[in-house]
Design a protein around this motif. Structure first.
Motif, PDB file in Angstrom:
ATOM      1  N   SER A  30       0.886  -1.436   0.163  1.00  0.00           N
ATOM      2  CA  SER A  30       0.054   0.015   0.374  1.00  0.00           C
ATOM      3  C   SER A  30       1.036   1.125  -0.123  1.00  0.00           C
ATOM      4  N   VAL A  31       2.342   1.390   0.049  1.00  0.00           N
ATOM      5  CA  VAL A  31       2.733   2.229   0.387  1.00  0.00           C
ATOM      6  C   VAL A  31       4.158   2.230  -0.800  1.00  0.00           C
ATOM      7  N   MET A  32       4.557   1.725  -1.312  1.00  0.00           N
ATOM      8  CA  MET A  32       6.209   1.021  -2.313  1.00  0.00           C
ATOM      9  C   MET A  32       5.484   0.466  -2.861  1.00  0.00           C
ATOM     10  N   SER A  33       5.611   1.383  -4.121  1.00  0.00           N
ATOM     11  CA  SER A  33       5.985   0.370  -5.277  1.00  0.00           C
ATOM     12  C   SER A  33       7.173   0.511  -6.367  1.00  0.00           C
ATOM     13  N   PRO A  34       7.533   0.295  -7.367  1.00  0.00           N
ATOM     14  CA  PRO A  34       9.095   0.459  -8.062  1.00  0.00           C
ATOM     15  C   PRO A  34       9.047   1.745  -8.130  1.00  0.00           C
ATOM     16  N   GLU A  35       6.936   2.285  -8.985  1.00  0.00           N
ATOM     17  CA  GLU A  35       7.056   4.221  -9.253  1.00  0.00           C
ATOM     18  C   GLU A  35       7.597   4.371  -7.940  1.00  0.00           C
ATOM     19  N   THR A  36       6.759   4.456  -6.663  1.00  0.00           N
ATOM     20  CA  THR A  36       7.375   5.235  -6.019  1.00  0.00           C
ATOM     21  C   THR A  36       8.297   5.182  -4.889  1.00  0.00           C
ATOM     22  N   ALA A  37       8.932   4.208  -5.320  1.00  0.00           N
ATOM     23  CA  ALA A  37       9.774   4.007  -4.694  1.00  0.00           C
ATOM     24  C   ALA A  37      11.298   4.639  -5.076  1.00  0.00           C
ATOM     25  N   ILE A  38      10.999   4.931  -6.623  1.00  0.00           N
ATOM     26  CA  ILE A  38      12.106   5.687  -7.366  1.00  0.00           C
ATOM     27  C   ILE A  38      11.670   7.534  -6.299  1.00  0.00           C
ATOM     28  N   ALA A  39      10.234   7.446  -7.088  1.00  0.00           N
ATOM     29  CA  ALA A  39      10.040   8.844  -6.175  1.00  0.00           C
ATOM     30  C   ALA A  39      10.555   9.600  -4.950  1.00  0.00           C
ATOM     31  N   LEU A  40      10.418   8.607  -3.792  1.00  0.00           N
ATOM     32  CA  LEU A  40      11.305   8.538  -3.146  1.00  0.00           C
ATOM     33  C   LEU A  40      12.182   9.056  -3.202  1.00  0.00           C
ATOM     34  N   GLY A  41      12.703   7.961  -3.897  1.00  0.00           N
ATOM     35  CA  GLY A  41      14.504   7.976  -3.301  1.00  0.00           C
ATOM     36  C   GLY A  41      14.650   9.427  -4.324  1.00  0.00           C
ATOM     37  N   ARG A  42      13.903   9.794  -5.231  1.00  0.00           N
ATOM     38  CA  ARG A  42      14.942  11.802  -5.685  1.00  0.00           C
ATOM     39  C   ARG A  42      14.238  12.603  -5.057  1.00  0.00           C
ATOM     40  N   GLU A  43      12.890  11.780  -3.908  1.00  0.00           N
ATOM     41  CA  GLU A  43      12.617  12.931  -2.782  1.00  0.00           C
ATOM     42  C   GLU A  43      13.703  13.528  -2.157  1.00  0.00           C
ATOM     43  N   GLY A  44      14.688  12.259  -1.722  1.00  0.00           N
ATOM     44  CA  GLY A  44      15.691  12.743  -1.099  1.00  0.00           C
ATOM     45  C   GLY A  44      15.454  11.575   0.267  1.00  0.00           C
ATOM     46  N   GLY A  45      14.917  10.257  -0.066  1.00  0.00           N
ATOM     47  CA  GLY A  45      14.294   8.891   0.751  1.00  0.00           C
ATOM     48  C   GLY A  45      14.837   8.076   0.342  1.00  0.00           C
ATOM     49  N   LEU A  46      14.555   6.740   0.935  1.00  0.00           N
ATOM     50  CA  LEU A  46      15.093   5.198   0.021  1.00  0.00           C
ATOM     51  C   LEU A  46      13.642   4.715   0.556  1.00  0.00           C
ATOM     52  N   GLY A  47      13.092   4.091  -0.657  1.00  0.00           N
ATOM     53  CA  GLY A  47      12.216   2.950  -0.998  1.00  0.00           C
ATOM     54  C   GLY A  47      12.934   2.212  -0.876  1.00  0.00           C
ATOM     55  N   VAL A  48      12.090   0.886   0.186  1.00  0.00           N
ATOM     56  CA  VAL A  48      12.369  -0.344  -0.229  1.00  0.00           C
ATOM     57  C   VAL A  48      11.324  -1.515  -0.220  1.00  0.00           C
ATOM     58  N   LEU A  49      11.181  -2.143  -1.348  1.00  0.00           N
ATOM     59  CA  LEU A  49       9.996  -2.453  -2.063  1.00  0.00           C
ATOM     60  C   LEU A  49      10.264  -3.938  -1.615  1.00  0.00           C
ATOM     61  N   ASN A  50       8.466  -4.003  -1.070  1.00  0.00           N
ATOM     62  CA  ASN A  50       8.022  -5.628  -0.900  1.00  0.00           C
ATOM     63  C   ASN A  50       7.758  -6.765  -1.982  1.00  0.00           C
ATOM     64  N   LEU A  51       8.839  -7.301  -1.723  1.00  0.00           N
ATOM     65  CA  LEU A  51       9.400  -8.501  -2.732  1.00  0.00           C
ATOM     66  C   LEU A  51       8.401  -9.637  -2.268  1.00  0.00           C
ATOM     67  N   GLU A  52       7.993  -9.666  -1.960  1.00  0.00           N
ATOM     68  CA  GLU A  52       6.929 -10.543  -1.487  1.00  0.00           C
ATOM     69  C   GLU A  52       5.603 -10.420  -1.581  1.00  0.00           C
ATOM     70  N   GLY A  53       5.395  -9.299  -2.013  1.00  0.00           N
ATOM     71  CA  GLY A  53       4.086  -8.222  -2.445  1.00  0.00           C
ATOM     72  C   GLY A  53       3.597  -8.347  -3.981  1.00  0.00           C
ATOM     73  N   VAL A  54       2.648  -8.158  -4.300  1.00  0.00           N
ATOM     74  CA  VAL A  54       1.789  -7.931  -5.357  1.00  0.00           C
ATOM     75  C   VAL A  54       3.092  -8.005  -6.984  1.00  0.00           C
ATOM     76  N   TRP A  55       3.867  -6.820  -6.378  1.00  0.00           N
ATOM     77  CA  TRP A  55       5.159  -6.995  -7.136  1.00  0.00           C
ATOM     78  C   TRP A  55       5.571  -7.941  -8.195  1.00  0.00           C
ATOM     79  N   THR A  56       5.728  -8.771  -7.134  1.00  0.00           N
ATOM     80  CA  THR A  56       6.482  -9.676  -8.075  1.00  0.00           C
ATOM     81  C   THR A  56       6.121 -11.875  -7.703  1.00  0.00           C
ATOM     82  N   ARG A  57       4.464 -11.077  -7.636  1.00  0.00           N
ATOM     83  CA  ARG A  57       3.615 -12.098  -8.034  1.00  0.00           C
ATOM     84  C   ARG A  57       2.825 -12.183  -9.024  1.00  0.00           C
ATOM     85  N   TYR A  58       2.795 -10.880  -9.490  1.00  0.00           N
ATOM     86  CA  TYR A  58       2.194 -10.851 -10.985  1.00  0.00           C
ATOM     87  C   TYR A  58       2.692  -9.720 -11.820  1.00  0.00           C
TER      88      TYR A  58
END
Length: 376
Positions: free
Chosen positions: A58-86
């Protein structure tokens, strides 16, 4: 002075405090907020903000991880979530946002029953790397032995091992458990591991060689661990205890510094301020970032506990949307709820109390508040 109290004649317990129970105290000196630095560095990676996006769908997708990185933070992708299942999880995320309350848990269990695909782990991490930001992915301890090679081969910069609670001494009669110390020693990637909520648990995790320890246990808005398992440790006490473990580990190890990262129950800017005041070097944010317009949850927020196949112990909660990610992080704020301009609030709190960076701010005085806060 002991903080233990007698619960009954046969049981004593430690008095613990949540972030709501404490407040930061101004000092004799104030600073100009423009002079305050929020920069944070872990291993070779430096960030403008000490903010980490929680590995939650609900927080991090690849796109939002990238956006957070560009804003100065660190995005961590859940590698057991929907992004790695579908291949395309967008329709499923839209469906989750529309599920009626009475069927939400069961339907989410069905969605997350789809197997994890190693090729999608590589694909998602490659998308983040192509954007030129720091690449971080998260696995639970149960899945780390199965998928760690796919993660490392994809070129991850920081590896996060995150669970409701993670110990350095997991014991199982059915299978060979993950040996954290050996795993971290052999892995040529900095590892952040947790959660831990006590001095002893954190000290053992630090001895594994972890670069950072996540502090928290069942304290987030989407967690029902306290109701389901009866387990909970208030965050202010947990952070202070883990910070003490870090201090003692530095003496024990000859100066090795392990980062303390508060994870859970940090829904507003005031929570972030108090977490760092209690000793956190950085904060992992779930609810606070789930409110951004770009967040995959579309105003809803949930963690992995919400769809556990055998014992769900989390909720899908509606947190709303308060503006684009840039406004959530940097403002301008348009309300007094502490949900926008998180960086500006932290910077101003540090300036008001006379500190120039988060490490200095950990020395600030705090009080136990003599009132119950009003939850808005």
């Amino acid at each position: 002075m002991s903080t233990e109290i007698e619960i009954g004649r046969s049981k004593r317990g430690k008095r613990a405090y949540s972030l709501d129970d404490i407040a930061v105290v101004p000092s004799r000196r104030t600073r100009d907020p423009k002079d305050v630095s929020l920069r944070w560095q872990i291993d070779a990676y430096e960030f403008e903000l000490p903010f980490i996006g929680a590995p939650m769908d609900s927080v991090m997708s690849p796109e939002t991880a990238i956006a957070l990185g560009r804003e100065g933070g660190l995005g961590v992708l859940n590698l057991e979530g929907v992004w790695t299942r579908y291949e395309d999880p967008a329709p499923l995320l839209a469906e989750i946002a529309e599920l009626p309350e009475q069927t939400a848990t069961r339907r989410m269990q069905e969605i997350y029953a789809e197997p994890i695909k190693p090729e999608l782990i590589a694909q998602r991490l490659a998308e983040i790397r192509a954007a030129g930001v720091t690449v971080a992915g998260s696995l639970t301890p149960q899945r780390t032995q199965e998928h760690w090679k796919s993660v490392v081969d994809a070129g991850v910069d920081l590896f996060v091992i995150r669970g409701t609670t993670v110990s350095a001494e997991h014991v199982s009669s059915d299978e060979e458990p993950l040996n954290l110390k050996q795993f971290i020693y052999e892995l040529d990637v900095p590892v952040i591991v947790g959660g831990a909520a006590t001095y002893t648990a954190a000290l053992h995790l630090m001895r594994t060689g972890a670069a950072g320890v996540l502090v928290g246990f069942g304290g987030g808005a989407a967690s029902a661990t306290r109701k389901t398992l009866g387990i909970h440790v208030p965050m202010a006490t947990a952070i202070a205890d883990v910070n003490a473990a870090r201090r003692d580990y530095m003496d024990e190890s000859g100066g090795r510094f392990v980062h303390v990262i508060a994870d859970g129950g940090l829904g507003t800017s005031g929570d972030i301020v108090k977490a760092i005041a209690m000793g956190a070097d950085a904060v992992m944010l779930g609810t606070a970032l789930a409110r951004a317009d770009e967040a995959p949850g579309r105003g809803w927020h949930w963690g992995q506990e919400a769809h556990h196949g055998q014992l769900p112990r989390g909720h899908r909660v509606q947190v709303g949307q308060v503006g684009p990610l840039s406004q959530v992080l940097h403002g301008p704020g348009e309300s007094v709820l502490g949900q926008q301009n998180l960086a500006g609030a932290l910077r101003r709190a540090m300036a008001t109390t006379g500190y120039l960076d988060p490490k200095e701010f950990q020395r600030v005085d705090v009080v136990v508040s003599p009132y119950q806060p009003v939850h808005i």
